[in-house]
Design an enzyme around this catalytic site. Structure first.
Site, PDB file in Angstrom:
ATOM      1  N   TYR A  25       1.004  -0.960  -0.210  1.00  0.00           N
ATOM      2  CA  TYR A  25      -0.331   0.442  -0.371  1.00  0.00           C
ATOM      3  C   TYR A  25       1.246   1.117   0.502  1.00  0.00           C
ATOM      4  O   TYR A  25       0.512   2.574  -0.544  1.00  0.00           O
ATOM      5  CB  TYR A  25      -0.799   0.096   1.099  1.00  0.00           C
ATOM      6  CG  TYR A  25      -2.092   0.844   1.252  1.00  0.00           C
ATOM      7  CD1 TYR A  25      -2.561   1.929   0.877  1.00  0.00           C
ATOM      8  CD2 TYR A  25      -1.424   1.934   2.663  1.00  0.00           C
ATOM      9  CE1 TYR A  25      -3.070   2.943   0.785  1.00  0.00           C
ATOM     10  CE2 TYR A  25      -2.180   3.321   2.759  1.00  0.00           C
ATOM     11  CZ  TYR A  25      -3.412   4.268   2.084  1.00  0.00           C
ATOM     12  OH  TYR A  25      -3.523   4.928   2.161  1.00  0.00           O
ATOM     13  N   SER A 107      -3.315  12.278   8.465  1.00  0.00           N
ATOM     14  CA  SER A 107      -4.626  11.813   7.830  1.00  0.00           C
ATOM     15  C   SER A 107      -5.390  12.096   8.194  1.00  0.00           C
ATOM     16  O   SER A 107      -6.132  11.306   8.853  1.00  0.00           O
ATOM     17  CB  SER A 107      -4.137  10.867   6.714  1.00  0.00           C
ATOM     18  OG  SER A 107      -5.294  10.775   5.347  1.00  0.00           O
ATOM     19  N   GLN A 128      -4.662  17.018   7.899  1.00  0.00           N
ATOM     20  CA  GLN A 128      -4.932  16.728   6.252  1.00  0.00           C
ATOM     21  C   GLN A 128      -6.640  16.549   6.372  1.00  0.00           C
ATOM     22  O   GLN A 128      -6.668  15.065   6.965  1.00  0.00           O
ATOM     23  CB  GLN A 128      -4.039  15.657   5.837  1.00  0.00           C
ATOM     24  CG  GLN A 128      -4.471  15.518   4.143  1.00  0.00           C
ATOM     25  CD  GLN A 128      -6.005  14.098   4.013  1.00  0.00           C
ATOM     26  OE1 GLN A 128      -4.680  13.233   4.951  1.00  0.00           O
ATOM     27  NE2 GLN A 128      -6.556  14.377   2.955  1.00  0.00           N
ATOM     28  N   TYR A 130      -9.676  15.833   3.428  1.00  0.00           N
ATOM     29  CA  TYR A 130     -10.146  15.443   2.645  1.00  0.00           C
ATOM     30  C   TYR A 130     -11.669  15.635   2.695  1.00  0.00           C
ATOM     31  O   TYR A 130     -12.757  15.416   3.870  1.00  0.00           O
ATOM     32  CB  TYR A 130     -10.600  13.494   2.087  1.00  0.00           C
ATOM     33  CG  TYR A 130      -9.139  12.726   1.907  1.00  0.00           C
ATOM     34  CD1 TYR A 130      -7.934  13.725   0.421  1.00  0.00           C
ATOM     35  CD2 TYR A 130      -8.719  11.558   2.210  1.00  0.00           C
ATOM     36  CE1 TYR A 130      -7.607  12.895   0.093  1.00  0.00           C
ATOM     37  CE2 TYR A 130      -7.756  11.119   1.373  1.00  0.00           C
ATOM     38  CZ  TYR A 130      -6.916  11.825   0.910  1.00  0.00           C
ATOM     39  OH  TYR A 130      -6.164  11.274   0.475  1.00  0.00           O
ATOM     40  N   THR A 156      -6.532  18.752   0.641  1.00  0.00           N
ATOM     41  CA  THR A 156      -5.966  17.872   0.115  1.00  0.00           C
ATOM     42  C   THR A 156      -7.098  18.023  -1.327  1.00  0.00           C
ATOM     43  O   THR A 156      -8.167  17.757  -0.742  1.00  0.00           O
ATOM     44  CB  THR A 156      -5.825  15.948   0.500  1.00  0.00           C
ATOM     45  OG1 THR A 156      -4.816  16.076   0.948  1.00  0.00           O
ATOM     46  CG2 THR A 156      -5.689  15.370  -0.927  1.00  0.00           C
ATOM     47  N   ARG A 165      -4.439   1.614  -7.668  1.00  0.00           N
ATOM     48  CA  ARG A 165      -3.636   1.079  -7.583  1.00  0.00           C
ATOM     49  C   ARG A 165      -3.349  -0.489  -7.372  1.00  0.00           C
ATOM     50  O   ARG A 165      -3.922  -0.891  -7.024  1.00  0.00           O
ATOM     51  CB  ARG A 165      -2.871   1.668  -6.286  1.00  0.00           C
ATOM     52  CG  ARG A 165      -3.289   3.356  -5.958  1.00  0.00           C
ATOM     53  CD  ARG A 165      -2.769   3.779  -4.979  1.00  0.00           C
ATOM     54  NE  ARG A 165      -3.401   5.306  -5.037  1.00  0.00           N
ATOM     55  CZ  ARG A 165      -3.761   5.753  -3.601  1.00  0.00           C
ATOM     56  NH1 ARG A 165      -3.889   5.155  -2.966  1.00  0.00           N
ATOM     57  NH2 ARG A 165      -4.501   6.930  -4.087  1.00  0.00           N
ATOM     58  N   LYS A 252      -3.133  21.752  -0.746  1.00  0.00           N
ATOM     59  CA  LYS A 252      -1.714  20.041  -0.748  1.00  0.00           C
ATOM     60  C   LYS A 252      -2.054  19.277  -2.215  1.00  0.00           C
ATOM     61  O   LYS A 252      -3.254  18.993  -2.649  1.00  0.00           O
ATOM     62  CB  LYS A 252      -1.722  19.266  -0.013  1.00  0.00           C
ATOM     63  CG  LYS A 252      -0.975  18.050  -0.274  1.00  0.00           C
ATOM     64  CD  LYS A 252      -0.688  17.484   0.775  1.00  0.00           C
ATOM     65  CE  LYS A 252      -0.415  15.553   0.593  1.00  0.00           C
ATOM     66  NZ  LYS A 252      -0.739  14.946  -0.372  1.00  0.00           N
ATOM     67  N   HIS A 276       0.503  13.791  -5.025  1.00  0.00           N
ATOM     68  CA  HIS A 276      -0.225  12.689  -4.559  1.00  0.00           C
ATOM     69  C   HIS A 276       1.031  11.568  -4.305  1.00  0.00           C
ATOM     70  O   HIS A 276       0.364  10.417  -3.906  1.00  0.00           O
ATOM     71  CB  HIS A 276      -1.996  11.606  -4.352  1.00  0.00           C
ATOM     72  CG  HIS A 276      -2.547  11.587  -3.501  1.00  0.00           C
ATOM     73  ND1 HIS A 276      -3.049  12.596  -3.041  1.00  0.00           N
ATOM     74  CD2 HIS A 276      -2.291  10.368  -2.725  1.00  0.00           C
ATOM     75  CE1 HIS A 276      -4.146  12.152  -1.147  1.00  0.00           C
ATOM     76  NE2 HIS A 276      -3.639  11.027  -1.666  1.00  0.00           N
ATOM     77  N   ARG A 279       0.544   8.709  -6.807  1.00  0.00           N
ATOM     78  CA  ARG A 279      -0.235   7.820  -7.017  1.00  0.00           C
ATOM     79  C   ARG A 279      -1.755   8.001  -7.434  1.00  0.00           C
ATOM     80  O   ARG A 279      -3.029   7.204  -6.822  1.00  0.00           O
ATOM     81  CB  ARG A 279      -1.069   7.553  -4.563  1.00  0.00           C
ATOM     82  CG  ARG A 279       0.526   6.933  -3.944  1.00  0.00           C
ATOM     83  CD  ARG A 279       0.664   7.340  -2.789  1.00  0.00           C
ATOM     84  NE  ARG A 279      -0.580   6.025  -2.256  1.00  0.00           N
ATOM     85  CZ  ARG A 279      -0.435   4.792  -2.078  1.00  0.00           C
ATOM     86  NH1 ARG A 279       0.777   4.636  -1.516  1.00  0.00           N
ATOM     87  NH2 ARG A 279      -1.923   4.549  -0.909  1.00  0.00           N
TER      88      ARG A 279
END
Ligand SMILES: Cc1cc2nc3c(=O)[nH]c(=O)nc-3n(C[C@H](O)[C@H](O)[C@H](O)COP(=O)(O)O)c2cc1C
Length: 378
Positions: A25, A107, A128, A130, A156, A165, A252, A276, A279
């Site tokens: 990961y 995060s 951070q 989201y 972000t 991924r 970011k 990122h 990613r």
């Protein structure tokens, strides 16, 4: 391994200590991973100018990021599922960063919660965000970060939809891991990791469970996250987030100078030039290759930070020379954490510090705040 001297040494050790699903990961990028590779490789193309017979005594790496004093201009980047690299990973990494004198960024998708990290640190950390569709949840997250006295909000911008991924799909990534035969065998050969996990309650997304509507258990959490990232997020949203937060704001995920100009107009305190960690958009430029253009465009209006591909103190210095006031490391600290827990995060920071210090001296400078494009061969 006899001696850990490089971030690559920490990565080798982490590969052995962390179950494959979580090591992969961290060590993955989107699709072909071309941007993930370019982030690291493009640093290698930049060369320093060696200078001699200059006074190298009394060197200092101290600087500031968004006005906050830092022992070196390197923050820990926000990374999801950090508490799966090592039990209580976010709490340990935050403590290591605090002791070293650099910012730690928690995060939204962390295992340990805002409150968990606040309970084991004295200095403020960064949070951070989201932005999810469930706005009550977002308001509440901002308020929780304020209550925990976080000293910056890192918003972000480059994950309104999730990049793919392949490794995560093939490994069936989940937190906690599903108890399939394959996973159990993989964990069984990593007894220290298992003992750590057995000894903590923190094994799922604690910023979310119990705080978001309709997320009481783990099965609903996976569907919630896949549906929740807000694809309609726009520049207008930055204004209400800035107002509700009321503190230092960092944007970011900027990789284009047009976006950098828009970001500067929002009145935010800093931008992070970032893809990122390779990613999200595979095929996007490496962060270091676009840094100079962006810093030249907006550097006089907003503080410019960068992340992506930093694996040494030399890389940090190159970014500073090309216009970054600060940098972030993601994988280097995750490898340290997976390899050796809190001590490993400290080790990663020490390696980068030492490499930066020696390089600075051999380039004929004493203060990290003094570096410019002059240090590079152009
Ligand atoms: C395992 C992992 C998880 C990440 N999770 C997040 C996240 O939750 N939020 C975020 O803004 N960035 C996230 N990122 C991106 C990092 O903040 C940062 O941009 C990136 O790691 C920098 O590249 P580097 O790993 O090469 O240093 C993640 C990166 C990694 C490697």
């Amino acid at each position: 391994m006899s001696e850990i001297l490089t971030i690559a040494d920490l990565k080798d050790l982490a590969r052995r200590k962390v179950p494959k699903m979580f090591f992969d990961y961290a060590d993955s990028g989107a699709w072909t991973e071309s941007t993930y590779r370019a982030n690291e490789e493009d640093f290698g193309k930049i060369k320093f100018r060696q200078r001699v017979l200059v006074d190298m005594s009394n060197r200092s790496l101290e600087s500031t990021m968004i006005g906050q004093k830092v022992a070196m201009p390197v923050a820990l980047a926000p990374t999801g599922l950090t508490g799966m690299q090592h039990a209580d990973g976010e709490m340990l990494a935050a403590q290591a960063a605090e002791a070293f004198g650099v910012p730690f960024t928690l995060s939204t998708m962390s295992i340990c919660s805002i409150e968990d990290v606040a309970s084991v640190t004295k200095n403020p950390f960064w949070f951070q965000l989201y932005v999810m569709r469930d706005k009550d949840f977002v308001f509440n997250l901002i308020d929780r970060a304020k209550a925990a006295k976080c000293s910056a909000l890192v918003l972000t911008l480059d994950l309104q939809i999730l990049g793919q991924r392949h490794k995560d799909i093939r490994n069936g990534l989940s937190a906690p891991p599903k108890l399939t035969l394959k996973n159990m065998l993989d964990m069984a050969i990593r007894p220290r990791w298992c003992m750590g996990m057995a000894g903590t309650q923190r094994r799922t997304f604690r910023n979310i469970v119990g705080h978001a509507k309709g997320v009481g258990d783990l099965s609903s959490l996976s569907s919630w996250t896949s549906e929740q990232f807000d694809p309609q997020l726009s520049w207008k949203d930055v204004a209400w987030i800035k107002e509700r937060w009321g503190g230092k704001l960092i944007l970011k995920g900027i990789l284009d100078k047009e976006d950098a100009l828009k970001a500067a107009e929002t009145g935010a305190d800093a931008i992070v030039v970032s893809n990122h960690g390779g990613r999200q958009l595979d095929g996007a430029a490496s962060s270091i290759s676009v840094l100079e253009e962006i810093a030249d465009t907006v550097g006089d209006r907003i503080e410019v930070h960068m992340d992506g591909g930093i694996r040494s103190g030399q890389d940090v210095l190159k970014a500073l020379c090309l216009g970054a006031k600060g940098t972030y490391i993601g994988r280097p600290f995750l490898y340290g954490l997976g390899a050796m827990g809190k001590e490993g995060v400290t080790k990663a920071l020490e390696i980068i510090y030492k490499e930066m210090d020696i390089t600075l001296a051999l380039c004929g400078k004493r203060l990290v705040t003094d570096v410019s494009k002059d240090l590079l061969r152009r």
